[in-house]
Scaffold this active site. Sequence first.
Site: not given
Length: 359
Positions: A59, A61, A170-171
Amino acid sequence: MADTDTDIERMEQAIAMAARSRRLVSPRPWVGAVVVPAGTTEPREPGFVGATDGRTGPHAEIVALDAAGAAAAGATLYTTLEPCAHHGLTGPCADAVIAAGIRRVVVGLVDPDDKVAGQGIDRMRAAGLDVEVGVAAAAVADQLRPYLRHRRTGRPYVVLKLAASLDGRTAAPDGTSQWITGPEARLDAHRLRADSDAVLVGAGTIRTDDPTLTARLPADELPVGFEQPRRVVLGSAPASAKAQPVLEMSGPLPDVLDDLGRQGALQVLVEGGAGVAHELHAAGLVDRYVLYLAPALFGGDDARGLFAGPGAGSIADVWRGRIVSCRPLGADLRLDLVPTEPLEPPESDDTPSPDPGGA
């Protein structure tokens, strides 16, 4: 206790370290840590830093403590997430912090994982360490939002990515859609993929667009050990689909998300189509909307919209969210929206440390 400028600067340093491990550690949390030796008075002195080391390594730490060595005695440790107090893939970080002789620990957030949940903080305080919790908590919570959602609910954090013209299309009517946005926006979308554990689309998107659904980024943005997100299709995908191998799923979307959460997915990026977007939105399953807007206008009502399905019946029923980010990407604009419900409060701890001499 109010956060000092030094504490905030050091926590920001830890946050920057955590960002380096984001694409390498899921389903573990991406955590950063900094050990500042006793007597350090200049915030610009780098300290000894660490980040979560992959999916099985130490980890953050422990990485920072190892870098500090003997300098950890009497030092202050800054960590974005509470040190653990249990045996998992590694030993308890809280015990290592105590053994290293750390005097003070500054924690961004309490870890909501039920294996931790304050136990690391309690253990360090019981050993006489000065532990402060909640420094830069909002910034840490924002960085760890997918992890926090998963640990608190079992479900992944759902990001719905949409790209449209300024008039919300979108299209084109003939189905053509590539490319509405420019290269900068498309590159940014690949970063979203790289930050996600799974990319989810409907079977119609696979049949129509045949996307690869992989994160394609410059080599310096894909660290050694990076794994492509899982490609998830709602329904079935042809054996010849570019996205293969895919995970085919079906059933109610809440159940799909629960299943992906059990498989360790912390963040799911949804990329289409309009029917899937509508279903997720209508069910309130979207945690973040990322909308790329291009400076283009289809100029009519026959082009395809962002959602396919019935919308709000009156203005009173319109969904309203909060815009939390707005930034240009080349000629395009990226907008990030979240639901208007109050955000979960960041984990903090204002309780005083126990008296080491007490009962």
